[in-house]
Write a protein that holds these residues in place. Sequence first.
Motif, PDB file in Angstrom:
ATOM      1  N   UNK A  97      55.955  11.402  12.719  1.00 48.42           N
ATOM      2  CA  UNK A  97      55.689  13.149  12.205  1.00 48.42           C
ATOM      3  C   UNK A  97      55.283  13.176  10.790  1.00 48.42           C
ATOM      4  N   UNK A  98      55.902  12.527   9.259  1.00 48.39           N
ATOM      5  CA  UNK A  98      55.776  12.659   8.296  1.00 48.39           C
ATOM      6  C   UNK A  98      54.299  11.627   8.146  1.00 48.39           C
ATOM      7  N   UNK A  99      53.981  10.377   8.382  1.00 52.77           N
ATOM      8  CA  UNK A  99      52.722  10.217   8.410  1.00 52.77           C
ATOM      9  C   UNK A  99      51.579  11.209   8.506  1.00 52.77           C
ATOM     10  N   UNK A 100      51.670  12.568   9.758  1.00 54.05           N
ATOM     11  CA  UNK A 100      50.545  12.443   9.946  1.00 54.05           C
ATOM     12  C   UNK A 100      50.188  13.781   9.108  1.00 54.05           C
ATOM     13  N   UNK A 101      51.893  14.452   8.689  1.00 50.53           N
ATOM     14  CA  UNK A 101      51.758  15.393   7.621  1.00 50.53           C
ATOM     15  C   UNK A 101      51.136  14.890   6.286  1.00 50.53           C
ATOM     16  N   UNK A 102      51.422  14.276   5.455  1.00 51.02           N
ATOM     17  CA  UNK A 102      51.207  13.441   4.486  1.00 51.02           C
ATOM     18  C   UNK A 102      49.542  13.257   5.093  1.00 51.02           C
ATOM     19  N   UNK A 103      48.894  12.775   5.620  1.00 44.47           N
ATOM     20  CA  UNK A 103      47.727  12.881   6.261  1.00 44.47           C
ATOM     21  C   UNK A 103      46.701  14.041   6.008  1.00 44.47           C
ATOM     22  N   UNK A 104      47.587  15.228   6.718  1.00 40.87           N
ATOM     23  CA  UNK A 104      48.287  16.393   7.207  1.00 40.87           C
ATOM     24  C   UNK A 104      47.049  17.311   5.306  1.00 40.87           C
ATOM     25  N   UNK A 105      48.020  16.855   4.564  1.00 41.25           N
ATOM     26  CA  UNK A 105      48.020  17.565   3.011  1.00 41.25           C
ATOM     27  C   UNK A 105      47.754  16.618   2.512  1.00 41.25           C
ATOM     28  N   UNK A 106      46.928  15.759   2.461  1.00 35.98           N
ATOM     29  CA  UNK A 106      46.192  14.476   1.490  1.00 35.98           C
ATOM     30  C   UNK A 106      44.494  14.567   1.626  1.00 35.98           C
ATOM     31  N   UNK A 107      44.286  14.666   3.096  1.00 39.56           N
ATOM     32  CA  UNK A 107      43.038  14.834   4.412  1.00 39.56           C
ATOM     33  C   UNK A 107      42.734  14.007   3.678  1.00 39.56           C
ATOM     34  N   UNK A 108      43.005  12.673   3.183  1.00 39.99           N
ATOM     35  CA  UNK A 108      42.370  11.263   4.326  1.00 39.99           C
ATOM     36  C   UNK A 108      43.535  10.104   4.275  1.00 39.99           C
ATOM     37  N   UNK A 109      43.002   8.882   4.970  1.00 38.48           N
ATOM     38  CA  UNK A 109      43.592   7.857   5.682  1.00 38.48           C
ATOM     39  C   UNK A 109      43.960   7.332   4.056  1.00 38.48           C
ATOM     40  N   UNK A 110      43.279   6.805   3.203  1.00 31.63           N
ATOM     41  CA  UNK A 110      43.665   6.338   2.175  1.00 31.63           C
ATOM     42  C   UNK A 110      44.187   6.342   0.973  1.00 31.63           C
ATOM     43  N   UNK A 111      44.352   8.133   1.103  1.00 26.55           N
ATOM     44  CA  UNK A 111      45.747   8.858   0.264  1.00 26.55           C
ATOM     45  C   UNK A 111      47.020   9.219   0.862  1.00 26.55           C
ATOM     46  N   UNK A 112      46.427   9.288   1.517  1.00 28.14           N
ATOM     47  CA  UNK A 112      48.438   9.207   2.363  1.00 28.14           C
ATOM     48  C   UNK A 112      48.797   8.057   2.296  1.00 28.14           C
ATOM     49  N   UNK A 113      47.684   6.802   3.140  1.00 26.12           N
ATOM     50  CA  UNK A 113      48.910   5.725   1.974  1.00 26.12           C
ATOM     51  C   UNK A 113      49.106   5.227   0.730  1.00 26.12           C
ATOM     52  N   UNK A 114      48.383   6.256  -0.424  1.00 23.66           N
ATOM     53  CA  UNK A 114      48.573   6.061  -1.287  1.00 23.66           C
ATOM     54  C   UNK A 114      50.367   6.361  -1.513  1.00 23.66           C
ATOM     55  N   UNK A 115      50.093   7.750  -1.119  1.00 18.99           N
ATOM     56  CA  UNK A 115      50.905   8.327  -1.462  1.00 18.99           C
ATOM     57  C   UNK A 115      52.933   8.209  -0.692  1.00 18.99           C
ATOM     58  N   UNK A 116      52.164   7.142   0.370  1.00 16.51           N
ATOM     59  CA  UNK A 116      53.149   6.602   1.526  1.00 16.51           C
ATOM     60  C   UNK A 116      53.823   5.124   0.854  1.00 16.51           C
ATOM     61  N   UNK A 117      53.068   4.295  -0.352  1.00 15.53           N
ATOM     62  CA  UNK A 117      52.949   3.376  -0.819  1.00 15.53           C
ATOM     63  C   UNK A 117      52.851   2.374  -0.112  1.00 15.53           C
ATOM     64  N   UNK A 118      51.792   2.269   1.460  1.00 13.29           N
ATOM     65  CA  UNK A 118      51.236   1.454   2.107  1.00 13.29           C
ATOM     66  C   UNK A 118      50.285   1.297   2.425  1.00 13.29           C
ATOM     67  N   UNK A 119      49.580   0.221   3.167  1.00 12.36           N
ATOM     68  CA  UNK A 119      48.031   0.349   3.552  1.00 12.36           C
ATOM     69  C   UNK A 119      47.438   1.466   4.364  1.00 12.36           C
ATOM     70  N   UNK A 120      45.655   1.436   4.655  1.00 13.20           N
ATOM     71  CA  UNK A 120      45.333   2.642   5.284  1.00 13.20           C
ATOM     72  C   UNK A 120      45.891   2.011   6.476  1.00 13.20           C
ATOM     73  N   UNK A 121      45.508   0.390   6.856  1.00 12.32           N
ATOM     74  CA  UNK A 121      45.801   0.773   8.272  1.00 12.32           C
ATOM     75  C   UNK A 121      46.969   0.762   9.109  1.00 12.32           C
ATOM     76  N   UNK A 122      47.852   0.734   8.094  1.00 14.13           N
ATOM     77  CA  UNK A 122      48.955   0.883   8.527  1.00 14.13           C
ATOM     78  C   UNK A 122      49.147   2.502   8.952  1.00 14.13           C
ATOM     79  N   UNK A 123      48.753   3.557   8.007  1.00 12.41           N
ATOM     80  CA  UNK A 123      48.896   4.689   8.600  1.00 12.41           C
ATOM     81  C   UNK A 123      48.094   4.881   9.506  1.00 12.41           C
ATOM     82  N   UNK A 124      46.633   4.189   9.893  1.00  9.66           N
ATOM     83  CA  UNK A 124      45.589   4.297  11.370  1.00  9.66           C
ATOM     84  C   UNK A 124      47.226   4.110  12.486  1.00  9.66           C
TER      85      UNK A 124
END
Length: 299
Positions: free
Chosen positions: A6-33
């Motif tokens: 759920x936290x990943x989903x919220x970061x994606x909604x707030x950041x607008x992209x998988x890459x930006x969410x990954x940067x905020x969460x300190x992980x890789x875009x593939x991990x977010x996906x």
Amino acid sequence: MDIGRLRVLREFADRGSVTSAARALHCTPSAVSQQLRALQAEVGLALTEPAGRGLRLTDAGQALVASADDVLAALDRAEAELDTYRSSPRGRVRVAIFPSAGLMLLPGLLHRFAAVDGLDVEVRDVDMTPPEVPALAADFDIVVTHRDESAEPFTASRLHTVHLLREPLDVALPPGHRLASRERVELGELAEEPWIGVDVGFPVDDVLRSIAARTGIRPRVVYRINDFQIIGALVAAGHGIALLPRYTLWRNDLLRRPLSGIRAARHIEAVFRAGADSRPAVATVLANMVAESNVIATG
């Protein structure tokens, strides 16, 4: 639903992209996906859909984000509340204390506890013997117990002990007793006296028995009563003599004399499960027990 997803989903909604969410969460875009796909499989609905070269939320995804905000905000509030318990002496501490220690310690202790904001101490008096302490420590945060001075210190791999007080035991005599003029008395001088003791297995009886073993003089116990207030009244009325703890019970109608040549005392200790004192509330209760015990021993 998995809170982390759920936290990943919220970061994606707030950041607008998988890459930006990954940067905020300190992980890789593939991990977010991967987390978004796992959440989607968990709820059984499409939460994202293709949008150009990226992704966007579906209506179901937007609805879940709105609910996730409420859920995560509640969790954040709960975590913040728990942080106050980790950093300040708040919350309930359950204490078991044997009755005569309660008589001696509780009047001052309760004043000390009341002065600590947010501290809730629940006290129960339990007439305990040393072998009963481990089971009590499973039910209470702190167990105030006692042992004969000649007994081995209480040890158990999963329990810790804080020493509170060494309390000498004196012989209590009725007024006008034939040894009233003596500053100290020999156990041999009391060999024919009727003694009032506590139940077998309790530390004061252990002290009397260990004294008998060391001196070869066995006291004649005529009554066994666990309440020191009652024992004091019986001694004052001339029904026998007794060993009484020095700091616990004072009566103007009793004579109290130390035994000559014999160290007679009980040790009062606080026993608790390993790690329990990492809670600020438990550590605060222990510190106040030590402080109150020091006042009694020196006062």
